[in-house]
Design a protein around this motif. Structure first.
Motif, PDB file in Angstrom:
ATOM      1  N   ARG A 122      -5.378   1.058  -1.130  1.00 41.75           N
ATOM      2  CA  ARG A 122      -5.775   2.457  -0.990  1.00 41.75           C
ATOM      3  C   ARG A 122      -4.545   3.255  -0.623  1.00 41.75           C
ATOM      4  N   ARG A 123      -4.684   4.579  -0.690  1.00 42.73           N
ATOM      5  CA  ARG A 123      -3.605   5.412  -0.189  1.00 42.73           C
ATOM      6  C   ARG A 123      -3.449   5.180   1.306  1.00 42.73           C
ATOM      7  N   ILE A 124      -2.220   5.247   1.782  1.00 43.73           N
ATOM      8  CA  ILE A 124      -2.035   4.964   3.201  1.00 43.73           C
ATOM      9  C   ILE A 124      -1.480   6.169   3.943  1.00 43.73           C
ATOM     10  N   ASP A 154       0.959   4.129  -2.800  1.00 41.66           N
ATOM     11  CA  ASP A 154       0.706   5.516  -2.444  1.00 41.66           C
ATOM     12  C   ASP A 154       1.815   6.424  -2.973  1.00 41.66           C
ATOM     13  N   HIS A 196       2.037  10.921  -7.257  1.00 41.78           N
ATOM     14  CA  HIS A 196       2.797   9.988  -6.433  1.00 41.78           C
ATOM     15  C   HIS A 196       4.148  10.617  -6.130  1.00 41.78           C
ATOM     16  N   GLU A 245      -6.700  10.786   0.955  1.00 43.77           N
ATOM     17  CA  GLU A 245      -7.352  10.100  -0.167  1.00 43.77           C
ATOM     18  C   GLU A 245      -7.420  10.960  -1.417  1.00 43.77           C
ATOM     19  N   GLY A 284      -0.668   8.294   8.656  1.00 38.27           N
ATOM     20  CA  GLY A 284      -0.259   9.306   7.689  1.00 38.27           C
ATOM     21  C   GLY A 284      -0.474  10.726   8.152  1.00 38.27           C
ATOM     22  N   HIS A 308       2.964  12.300   8.133  1.00 42.65           N
ATOM     23  CA  HIS A 308       3.835  11.970   7.011  1.00 42.65           C
ATOM     24  C   HIS A 308       4.591  13.220   6.598  1.00 42.65           C
ATOM     25  N   ARG A 353       0.835  -1.205   0.000  1.00 48.24           N
ATOM     26  CA  ARG A 353       0.000   0.000   0.000  1.00 48.24           C
ATOM     27  C   ARG A 353       0.863   1.245   0.000  1.00 48.24           C
ATOM     28  N   GLU A 354       1.948   1.174   0.738  1.00 48.93           N
ATOM     29  CA  GLU A 354       2.820   2.349   0.786  1.00 48.93           C
ATOM     30  C   GLU A 354       3.450   2.604  -0.584  1.00 48.93           C
ATOM     31  N   TRP A 388      -5.405  13.186  -2.565  1.00 47.49           N
ATOM     32  CA  TRP A 388      -4.108  13.699  -3.025  1.00 47.49           C
ATOM     33  C   TRP A 388      -3.912  13.342  -4.501  1.00 47.49           C
ATOM     34  N   LEU A 438      -0.760   9.429   2.464  1.00 47.13           N
ATOM     35  CA  LEU A 438      -1.294  10.709   2.008  1.00 47.13           C
ATOM     36  C   LEU A 438      -2.814  10.674   2.061  1.00 47.13           C
TER      37      LEU A 438
END
Ligand code: SF4
Lengths: 162, 384, 169
Positions: A128-130, A115, A139, A134, B55, B58, A111-112, A136, A132
Motif C-alpha cells: 500500500r502507499r506508505i 509509493d 508517483h 491513499e 507519512g 512527508h 512499500r516506500e 494520492w 502519501l
C-alpha cells in the motif's frame, strides 16, 4: 570479500545470464529482475557471504533509458562486508519479485519504493502507499511527475506577496 | 497467560465472549514524538496489533534535493532529523565528498566530531527526558531540557542556530571554533558528567520505571538485524556494532571509546530498558570522545576549496554514519550536472517503526507508549 | 447577559469586558500540537529556561480542553485535513498561533509537492511568529501579542452585533 570476489561467487552459481558486473560508480552486481529473489536468498544463506541485513533499498528513475533501477545495499554483520545489487525494470510495467521473505525490513522499504516510484513487488504481503495519502495520484519521485494544483480543496500554490 | 513478561489472569465469567476493538491513536497525540498514527486493534487492554500509519510529515526532502543543488541542500538536511541535525549535515557532506573525492582538512574533521557528539548528547537527553514524560513522569523531562539548553548555547555560539544548524559544508565546516569556546565546552562537560549519575539515581533505576520497561517488547539480535534496526536499538539487543568503530570514518579511529550494549540487567536482553540504558551509557562515551577531541584540535584550515558550481563526476555513492538514532545511510546518484540526480536517505527511525507492528502483538495497550519511546522515533526521520 | 446586551456601552460593561479578557488571557491553555522541528523549540519554550507557564499558558493534550493552538511545524497535505478536524473540536473562543515559516507560508518547503503552503489556507490564524525555528523568546512575544489582542475583545454584546451596538452608542 570485495565486490569482485562476491560477483565471482554469484557468477559461478547463477551464470552470466543472471548476473553481470557493473563498475561504473561504486562496483555493483547487476541482477536479472526475475532472479533477484534466488540471488538474495543465496547471498543470505551462503555461509561465506552471509548477508544478513538489507541496509538500504532505493529506486532511481531513468526516463531516458526507460527503466527504473532498484538498488540494494547489503551488509553482513557476521562477516562484516558489504555489497551492492542493481536491478533494472521496465518503466511502463515495473514489476519484480519481492525479497521480504529474505529480509523483513524489505516490507517497508519496498512499500516506500512502490509509493514514490510505482514499482510493483510481486508477492509482497501489504503493498500500500506508505508516505502519501491513499488517494494520492502519481508517483512523485519519477522524473515526469507533475505536482497537483490542489488536494481536497487546498490549493498547493502560494501567490507571491511581492 | 503471559503478556510482555507479566502473568495475567484473563477472567471471563460465565464464558462471556470478548470483542476486538479498533482504536485510533494519533496523528496528534502527546506521546507519539511528532505526528505518528497507530491503528490499534485491542481486546480489552491487550493489543492484538498496532499498525503504524506514517507519512504525516512527508516533506518530500528527497525530491527537493533534485531541485536545489548540492550546496543548497545542506539546510534541508537539518530538517531530516531536527533533534540531531549535525550528523545529517555530516552525512550529506560525506556522501558528496565521496562522490567527488574531496579530502576534508583535519581541523574540520575535529570540528565535525565535536559538533556531532555534542548534538548526540542533546538528542539522547531529549529521548531520555521524553521517555520519562511518556510513561508518566514529567520532572525528568524538565531536567533533561535544562541541560539541553546549555548544549544549545554552545552550538549556537558555534554556528548561530539552536536547532537547525547548517554548520557543515561540502569539504569542511562553515565556521571555525570561536575563541574561548573550547574551555566553555570543557566546563560544560565537567558540569554534565556527574549529572548523568543524577539521571540514573532519579529515573533509570526507579522501581516504577524499571517495572514499566523491563521485559517489554523483547527483540532478539537476529530479529533486530532482520528488521534492520540500527544504533542504540540494535545495541540494546546485544549486537556490538557501532559504525564509528566498525566502519570507521572521519577521525573516530583516533579516539578511545566503548560501545555499550544491552545486557538484560533488569530483564531480558533486548527489552525496552536495554534500549533506554544504552542511550544513557552512550552519553558517557560521547563525553569521553569530546574530551579527547577538545584536547587535540589540530591547527589548519576548516574548509577546502570547493567550486560554487559543484559538479561531481557521474556515478553513485553510499555512505553510512552513526547518527544519534544509529546507522544512517546516504545514497546519492550524480549525473554530472549541478543537481543531484537522486538522493535517498535511509534512516533509523523508518526501519524501527516497521518492527512496532511485530513487537506490539500481545502486550498491554499502555506499553505501546513505552515501546515507541524506547525506539526514540523522530517523525521527519521516518517520513523525510 | 441578555439585559446587558440591550444596554448601550457603559463604563461598567467595558470594565466587565476588561475583567473577562484579563482572566481569559491569563489562563491560555495551549494544545500540544508539535508537527516538526518547531515543536522542539515549543517544548523548550515550555521548558525550564523560558517557562511559558509564567503567562498562565500550560500545555494540554487534547483540543477539547484548550483555548489556543500553536501550529509548530510543517503542515503537510495529509495532515491539513486532520488539523481542520482538531481545530473544529476546540471550544470557542479559540485562537491560533502559527509558529515558524513553514506554517506561515510553507517556508523552506514551498518547493515540496506534499506540503500545504501556510496553515491559513485551512484554519484562521491570529498571530504569525516568523523564524525557522523561532527562538523561545519570539514565541513568548507571539503569546504576548495574542494577549494584547485578547484584551481588545468585547464580550458583553452578542457576536456579530457588536458593530451595530457600538454605532448606537
Ligand atoms: S519553520 Fe523551519 S524549523 Fe519550523 S518546522 Fe519549518 S523547517 Fe522546521
Amino acid at each position: 570479500m570485495d565486490a569482485a570476489a562476491i560477483f565471482e561467487r554469484l557468477q559461478a552459481r547463477f551464470g552470466d545470464a543472471v548476473v553481470t558486473f557493473d563498475s561504473g560508480g561504486e562496483p555493483a552486481v547487476r541482477v536479472n529482475p526475475s532472479a533477484i529473489f534466488q540471488v538474495c536468498e543465496y547471498l543470505k544463506t551462503d555461509p561465506a557471504l552471509g548477508f544478513d541485513c538489507l541496509s538500504n533499498q532505493s529506486g532511481v528513475d531513468y526516463p531516458k533509458r526507460n527503466d527504473i533501477e532498484v538498488v540494494y545495499h547489503l551488509y553482513s554483520y557476521r562477516v562484516r562486508h558489504a555489497c551492492v545489487l542493481k536491478v533494472s525494470v521496465a518503466r511502463d510495467n515495473p514489476t519484480m519479485p519481492s525479497v521480504w521473505r529474505v529480509w523483513k525490513t524489505a516490507i517497508w522499504q519496498e512499500r516506500e519504493i512502490f509509493d514514490l516510484l510505482g514499482v510493483v513487488f510481486e508477492g509482497h504481503p501489504d503493498l500500500r502507499r506508505i508516505l502519501l495519502p491513499e488517494d494520492w495520484v502519481g508517483h512523485p519521485l519519477r522524473k515526469d511527475f507533475v505536482e497537483p494544483t490542489e488536494y481536497h480543496g487546498i490549493s498547493t500554490k502560494r501567490e507571491s506577496m511581492l | 497467560m503471559s503478556l510482555g513478561g507479566y502473568d495475567v489472569e484473563v477472567q471471563r465469567p460465565g464464558g462471556l465472549a470478548t470483542e476486538e476493538m479498533t482504536l485510533n491513536m494519533g496523528p496528534q497525540h502527546p506521546s507519539t514524538h511528532g505526528v505518528l498514527r497507530f491503528i490499534v486493534k485491542a481486546d480489552g487492554e491487550v493489543m492484538r496489533e498496532a499498525i503504524p500509519d506514517v507519512g504525516y510529515l512527508h516533506r518530500s526532502i528527497e525530491k527537493i534535493a533534485e531541485k536545489v543543488g548540492y550546496h543548497g541542500f545542506m539546510p534541508y538536511t537539518d530538517r531530516v532529523d531536527y533533534v540531531a541535525a549535525m550528523p545529517c549535515n555530516q552525512g550529506w557532506g560525506m556522501v558528496c565528498e565521496k562522490l567527488a573525492g574531496i579530502e576534508v582538512p583535519r581541523r574540520a574533521e575535529y570540528c565535525r566530531v565535536i559538533a556531532v557528539e555534542l548534538n548526540r548528547i542533546a538528542s539522547h537527553l531529549l529521548s531520555v527526558g521524553s521517555m520519562g514524560m511518556d510513561i508518566g513522569a514529567y520532572t525528568p523531562f524538565t531536567h533533561a531540557l535544562r541541560e539541553r539548553e546549555y548544549i544549545n548555547d554552545l552550538l549556537e555560539e558555534l554556528c548561530g542556530a539552536r536547532l537547525t544548524f547548517n554548520y557543515m559544508r561540502i569539504g569542511g565546516v562553515a565556521w571555525d571554533l570561536p575563541p574561548d569556546w573550547v574551555p566553555k565546552a570543557v566546563a560544560f562537560l565537567d558540569r554534565f558528567e556527574p549529572l548523568i549519575d543524577e539521571y540514573n539515581a532519579l529515573i533509570s533505576y526507579n522501581k516504577i520505571y524499571v517495572e514499566r520497561l523491563a521485559n517489554v517488547a523483547v527483540i532478539s539480535a537476529a530479529e533486530a538485524i532482520d528488521y534492520n534496526l540500527v544504533g542504540p536499538n540494535l545495541r540494546g539487543s546485544g549486537v556490538k556494532y557501532d559504525v564509528r568503530k566498525d566502519m570507521p570514518y572521519s577521525v573516530y579511529p583516533e579516539f578511545e571509546f566503548d560501545v555499550p550494549i544491552g545486557t538484560g540487567e533488569v530483564g531480558t536482553v533486548g527489552d525496552c530498558f536495554d534500549r533506554y540504558i544504552v542511550r544513557i551509557r552512550e552519553m558517557n562515551q560521547s563525553c569521553r570522545i569530546l574530551r579527547q577531541a577538545l584536547a587535540g584540535v589540530p591547527e589548519g584550515p576548516v574548509l577546502t576549496k570547493v567550486p560554487r558550481k559543484f559538479k561531481p563526476p557521474v556515478g553513485d555513492a553510499y555512505i553510512r554514519l552513526e547518527s544519534a538514532r544509529g546507522d544512517m545511510g546516504w545514497y546519492c546518484v550524480s549525473d554530472g550536472s549541478e543537481y543531484p540526480y537522486r538522493v535517498k536517505i535511509r534512516t533509523g527511525s523508518f526501519t524501527a517503526t516497521s518492527i512496532i507492528d511485530k513487537v506490539s502483538r500481545g502486550v498491554m495497550l499502555a506499553d505501546l507508549i513505552a515501546i515507541v519511546a524506547s525506539f526514540d522515533l523522530v517523525a521527519p526521520e521516518i517520513d523525510r | 447577559m441578555s439585559l446587558l446586551n440591550t444596554m448601550p456601552e457603559f463604563t461598567v460593561t467595558t470594565k466587565i469586558d476588561e475583567m473577562l479578557n484579563w482572566t481569559r488571557k491569563s489562563s491560555l491553555w495551549y494544545m500540544l500540537f508539535g508537527l516538526a522541528c518547531c515543536a522542539i523549540e515549543m517544548m523548550q519554550t515550555g521548558g525550564p529556561r523560558s517557562d511559558l507557564d509564567r503567562f498562565g499558558a500550560v500545555p494540554r493534550a487534547t483540543p477539547r480542553q484548550s483555548d489556543l493552538m500553536i501550529i509548530a511545524g510543517t503542515l503537510t497535505l495529509k495532515m491539513a485535513l486532520r488539523t481542520k478536524v482538531l481545530y473544529d473540536q476546540m471550544p470557542d473562543p479559540k485562537y491560533v498561533i502559527s509558529m515558524g515559516s513553514c506554517s506561515n507560508c510553507g517556508g523552506l518547503f514551498q518547493l515540496a509537492y506534499s506540503v500545504c503552503d501556510g496553515v491559513d489556507k485551512v484554519i484562521p490564524v491570529d498571530v504569525y511568529v516568523p523564524g525557522c525555528p523561532p527562538r523561545p523568546e519570539s514565541l513568548t512575544e507571539g503569546l504576548l501579542k495574542l494577549q494584547e489582542k485578547m484584551m481588545q475583545e468585547k464580550w458583553l454584546v452578542r457576536r456579530g452585533e457588536d458593530e451595530s451596538v457600538a454605532a448606537q452608542a
